[in-house]
Design a protein around this motif. Sequence first.
Motif, PDB file in Angstrom:
ATOM      1  N   LEU A  40     -57.824  21.399 -39.013  1.00  0.00           N
ATOM      2  CA  LEU A  40     -57.066  20.844 -37.946  1.00  0.00           C
ATOM      3  C   LEU A  40     -56.443  21.890 -37.160  1.00  0.00           C
ATOM      4  O   LEU A  40     -55.921  22.996 -37.544  1.00  0.00           O
ATOM      5  CB  LEU A  40     -55.846  19.947 -38.760  1.00  0.00           C
ATOM      6  N   SER A  41     -56.266  21.389 -35.814  1.00  0.00           N
ATOM      7  CA  SER A  41     -55.844  22.352 -34.726  1.00  0.00           C
ATOM      8  C   SER A  41     -55.024  21.498 -33.861  1.00  0.00           C
ATOM      9  O   SER A  41     -55.209  20.326 -33.920  1.00  0.00           O
ATOM     10  CB  SER A  41     -56.984  23.165 -34.060  1.00  0.00           C
ATOM     11  N   CYS A  42     -54.372  22.150 -32.821  1.00  0.00           N
ATOM     12  CA  CYS A  42     -53.490  21.264 -31.955  1.00  0.00           C
ATOM     13  C   CYS A  42     -53.382  22.112 -30.777  1.00  0.00           C
ATOM     14  O   CYS A  42     -53.383  23.188 -30.629  1.00  0.00           O
ATOM     15  CB  CYS A  42     -52.199  20.918 -32.494  1.00  0.00           C
ATOM     16  N   VAL A  43     -52.978  21.280 -29.620  1.00  0.00           N
ATOM     17  CA  VAL A  43     -52.828  21.985 -28.418  1.00  0.00           C
ATOM     18  C   VAL A  43     -51.716  21.317 -27.830  1.00  0.00           C
ATOM     19  O   VAL A  43     -51.634  20.059 -27.745  1.00  0.00           O
ATOM     20  CB  VAL A  43     -53.984  21.667 -27.263  1.00  0.00           C
ATOM     21  N   PRO A  44     -50.279  22.002 -27.631  1.00  0.00           N
ATOM     22  CA  PRO A  44     -49.368  21.502 -27.044  1.00  0.00           C
ATOM     23  C   PRO A  44     -49.538  21.378 -25.610  1.00  0.00           C
ATOM     24  O   PRO A  44     -50.132  22.170 -25.031  1.00  0.00           O
ATOM     25  CB  PRO A  44     -48.248  22.517 -27.286  1.00  0.00           C
ATOM     26  N   GLN A  45     -48.694  20.084 -24.993  1.00  0.00           N
ATOM     27  CA  GLN A  45     -49.214  20.022 -23.644  1.00  0.00           C
ATOM     28  C   GLN A  45     -48.079  19.409 -23.009  1.00  0.00           C
ATOM     29  O   GLN A  45     -46.944  18.949 -23.611  1.00  0.00           O
ATOM     30  CB  GLN A  45     -50.335  19.010 -23.569  1.00  0.00           C
ATOM     31  N   VAL A  46     -47.926  19.571 -21.785  1.00  0.00           N
ATOM     32  CA  VAL A  46     -46.963  18.884 -20.619  1.00  0.00           C
ATOM     33  C   VAL A  46     -47.661  17.528 -20.483  1.00  0.00           C
ATOM     34  O   VAL A  46     -48.807  17.469 -20.254  1.00  0.00           O
ATOM     35  CB  VAL A  46     -46.644  19.807 -19.467  1.00  0.00           C
ATOM     36  N   SER A 113     -38.897  19.509  -9.561  1.00  0.00           N
ATOM     37  CA  SER A 113     -40.515  19.717  -9.575  1.00  0.00           C
ATOM     38  C   SER A 113     -40.444  20.328 -11.026  1.00  0.00           C
ATOM     39  O   SER A 113     -39.607  21.503 -11.379  1.00  0.00           O
ATOM     40  CB  SER A 113     -41.099  20.811  -8.703  1.00  0.00           C
ATOM     41  N   PRO A 114     -41.450  20.174 -11.860  1.00  0.00           N
ATOM     42  CA  PRO A 114     -41.712  20.610 -13.238  1.00  0.00           C
ATOM     43  C   PRO A 114     -42.142  21.998 -13.252  1.00  0.00           C
ATOM     44  O   PRO A 114     -42.129  22.778 -14.236  1.00  0.00           O
ATOM     45  CB  PRO A 114     -42.502  19.881 -13.899  1.00  0.00           C
ATOM     46  N   GLU A 115     -42.582  22.566 -12.044  1.00  0.00           N
ATOM     47  CA  GLU A 115     -43.142  23.742 -11.820  1.00  0.00           C
ATOM     48  C   GLU A 115     -42.283  25.153 -12.374  1.00  0.00           C
ATOM     49  O   GLU A 115     -42.892  26.079 -13.291  1.00  0.00           O
ATOM     50  CB  GLU A 115     -43.382  24.436 -10.331  1.00  0.00           C
ATOM     51  N   ASN A 116     -41.088  25.037 -12.378  1.00  0.00           N
ATOM     52  CA  ASN A 116     -40.244  26.121 -13.021  1.00  0.00           C
ATOM     53  C   ASN A 116     -39.801  25.925 -14.524  1.00  0.00           C
ATOM     54  O   ASN A 116     -39.042  26.742 -14.985  1.00  0.00           O
ATOM     55  CB  ASN A 116     -39.299  26.471 -12.080  1.00  0.00           C
ATOM     56  N   MET A 117     -40.029  24.934 -15.060  1.00  0.00           N
ATOM     57  CA  MET A 117     -39.586  24.305 -16.377  1.00  0.00           C
ATOM     58  C   MET A 117     -40.175  25.498 -17.345  1.00  0.00           C
ATOM     59  O   MET A 117     -41.471  25.557 -17.164  1.00  0.00           O
ATOM     60  CB  MET A 117     -40.047  23.191 -16.585  1.00  0.00           C
ATOM     61  N   ILE A 118     -39.688  25.834 -18.495  1.00  0.00           N
ATOM     62  CA  ILE A 118     -40.224  26.579 -19.673  1.00  0.00           C
ATOM     63  C   ILE A 118     -40.758  25.682 -20.641  1.00  0.00           C
ATOM     64  O   ILE A 118     -39.798  24.829 -21.058  1.00  0.00           O
ATOM     65  CB  ILE A 118     -39.181  27.783 -19.912  1.00  0.00           C
ATOM     66  N   PHE A 119     -41.903  26.032 -21.068  1.00  0.00           N
ATOM     67  CA  PHE A 119     -42.680  25.115 -22.080  1.00  0.00           C
ATOM     68  C   PHE A 119     -42.918  25.909 -23.303  1.00  0.00           C
ATOM     69  O   PHE A 119     -43.658  26.951 -22.912  1.00  0.00           O
ATOM     70  CB  PHE A 119     -44.122  24.701 -21.409  1.00  0.00           C
ATOM     71  N   SER A 120     -42.371  25.466 -24.206  1.00  0.00           N
ATOM     72  CA  SER A 120     -42.601  26.567 -25.593  1.00  0.00           C
ATOM     73  C   SER A 120     -42.872  25.573 -26.799  1.00  0.00           C
ATOM     74  O   SER A 120     -42.673  24.591 -27.015  1.00  0.00           O
ATOM     75  CB  SER A 120     -41.228  27.076 -26.148  1.00  0.00           C
ATOM     76  N   PHE A 121     -43.954  26.263 -27.516  1.00  0.00           N
ATOM     77  CA  PHE A 121     -44.134  25.586 -28.923  1.00  0.00           C
ATOM     78  C   PHE A 121     -43.908  26.617 -30.100  1.00  0.00           C
ATOM     79  O   PHE A 121     -44.019  27.701 -30.025  1.00  0.00           O
ATOM     80  CB  PHE A 121     -45.913  25.518 -28.719  1.00  0.00           C
ATOM     81  N   GLU A 122     -43.117  26.061 -31.070  1.00  0.00           N
ATOM     82  CA  GLU A 122     -42.932  26.743 -32.297  1.00  0.00           C
ATOM     83  C   GLU A 122     -43.590  26.188 -33.611  1.00  0.00           C
ATOM     84  O   GLU A 122     -43.756  24.960 -33.721  1.00  0.00           O
ATOM     85  CB  GLU A 122     -41.511  26.605 -32.456  1.00  0.00           C
ATOM     86  N   LEU A 123     -44.051  27.082 -34.350  1.00  0.00           N
ATOM     87  CA  LEU A 123     -44.730  26.674 -35.811  1.00  0.00           C
ATOM     88  C   LEU A 123     -44.068  27.288 -36.769  1.00  0.00           C
ATOM     89  O   LEU A 123     -44.044  28.390 -36.574  1.00  0.00           O
ATOM     90  CB  LEU A 123     -46.200  27.165 -35.564  1.00  0.00           C
ATOM     91  N   ASN A 124     -43.426  26.469 -37.578  1.00  0.00           N
ATOM     92  CA  ASN A 124     -42.579  26.933 -38.822  1.00  0.00           C
ATOM     93  C   ASN A 124     -41.841  27.936 -38.414  1.00  0.00           C
ATOM     94  O   ASN A 124     -41.374  28.921 -39.262  1.00  0.00           O
ATOM     95  CB  ASN A 124     -43.745  27.582 -39.812  1.00  0.00           C
ATOM     96  N   GLY A 125     -40.883  27.553 -37.311  1.00  0.00           N
ATOM     97  CA  GLY A 125     -39.842  28.406 -36.841  1.00  0.00           C
ATOM     98  C   GLY A 125     -40.046  29.552 -36.143  1.00  0.00           C
ATOM     99  O   GLY A 125     -39.324  30.545 -35.584  1.00  0.00           O
ATOM    100  N   LYS A 126     -41.417  30.023 -35.799  1.00  0.00           N
ATOM    101  CA  LYS A 126     -41.807  31.057 -34.721  1.00  0.00           C
ATOM    102  C   LYS A 126     -42.349  30.625 -33.490  1.00  0.00           C
ATOM    103  O   LYS A 126     -43.087  29.642 -33.339  1.00  0.00           O
ATOM    104  CB  LYS A 126     -42.672  31.942 -35.561  1.00  0.00           C
ATOM    105  N   HIS A 175     -44.420  22.900 -39.665  1.00  0.00           N
ATOM    106  CA  HIS A 175     -43.234  22.386 -39.215  1.00  0.00           C
ATOM    107  C   HIS A 175     -43.450  22.770 -37.552  1.00  0.00           C
ATOM    108  O   HIS A 175     -43.696  23.714 -37.161  1.00  0.00           O
ATOM    109  CB  HIS A 175     -42.102  22.857 -39.498  1.00  0.00           C
ATOM    110  N   LEU A 176     -43.616  21.611 -36.664  1.00  0.00           N
ATOM    111  CA  LEU A 176     -44.108  21.846 -35.282  1.00  0.00           C
ATOM    112  C   LEU A 176     -42.815  21.056 -34.342  1.00  0.00           C
ATOM    113  O   LEU A 176     -42.347  20.224 -34.672  1.00  0.00           O
ATOM    114  CB  LEU A 176     -45.307  21.212 -34.891  1.00  0.00           C
ATOM    115  N   ARG A 177     -42.525  22.210 -33.344  1.00  0.00           N
ATOM    116  CA  ARG A 177     -41.626  21.862 -32.295  1.00  0.00           C
ATOM    117  C   ARG A 177     -42.257  22.278 -31.044  1.00  0.00           C
ATOM    118  O   ARG A 177     -42.858  23.224 -30.816  1.00  0.00           O
ATOM    119  CB  ARG A 177     -40.266  22.823 -32.602  1.00  0.00           C
ATOM    120  N   VAL A 178     -41.779  21.266 -29.940  1.00  0.00           N
ATOM    121  CA  VAL A 178     -41.990  21.618 -28.536  1.00  0.00           C
ATOM    122  C   VAL A 178     -40.907  21.552 -27.756  1.00  0.00           C
ATOM    123  O   VAL A 178     -40.207  20.392 -27.812  1.00  0.00           O
ATOM    124  CB  VAL A 178     -43.279  20.869 -28.043  1.00  0.00           C
ATOM    125  N   LEU A 179     -40.516  22.483 -27.093  1.00  0.00           N
ATOM    126  CA  LEU A 179     -39.404  22.556 -26.129  1.00  0.00           C
ATOM    127  C   LEU A 179     -39.710  22.578 -24.893  1.00  0.00           C
ATOM    128  O   LEU A 179     -40.822  23.219 -24.354  1.00  0.00           O
ATOM    129  CB  LEU A 179     -38.488  23.632 -26.471  1.00  0.00           C
TER     130      LEU A 179
END
Length: 191
Positions: A40-46, A113-126, A175-179
């Motif tokens: 299994l894999s994943c791709v975090p996305q806007v 505009s969403p252009e300057n928003m910061i997009f982050s993906f965390e896996l197991n707290g990292k 554990h997956l988190r997207v900010l």
Amino acid sequence: MKLLCAEYNEAGEVAYNVIGDNALLRNNDDFYIPAFATELSCVPQVVLRIGKIGKHVAERFAGRYYEEVGVGIRFYADNLERELLAASLSPAAAMAFDSSAALSPMKSLTGVSPENMIFSFELNGKNVFTREVGELARRPEETLAAMSEYYMLKIGDFLFCGGTFRQRDLSIGDHLRVLLDGECLLDFQIK
């Protein structure tokens, strides 16, 4: 309502497709690995929520077609994807199965505009991936304009903007988190 999805390969080339709303995973519900997905894999996305009907939208006008943004995670059954591609078959079943597209609540973008928003993906707290939205493989407006060449945009559609980053080797207990701009919009586990 449909899910419009940009799919990238490792070289950064992109293709566009539509998947059914059966793929939605909402409310930060946990993701249950299906029996056919041994890898299994994943791709975090806007993700953009379309707010206006459109076809053949010019990139310079694309910002007029959405007023809400969120984040999502698309899941892929890598083993099934390889098998289907090896047999010269469409890999759709490996990426459009039930609950394969996690979706966060949407945030209003009125006047922003969403252009300057910061997009982050965390896996197991990292933190494993962070970018400004404008630094992604393609800007949201570019993706929306390209997608509208193939598919009619309708009010309520969700546009998963895709990306070249793909987290592989996911397993039960992850554990997956997207900010988005420091606000956690997706937070769930794989079971």
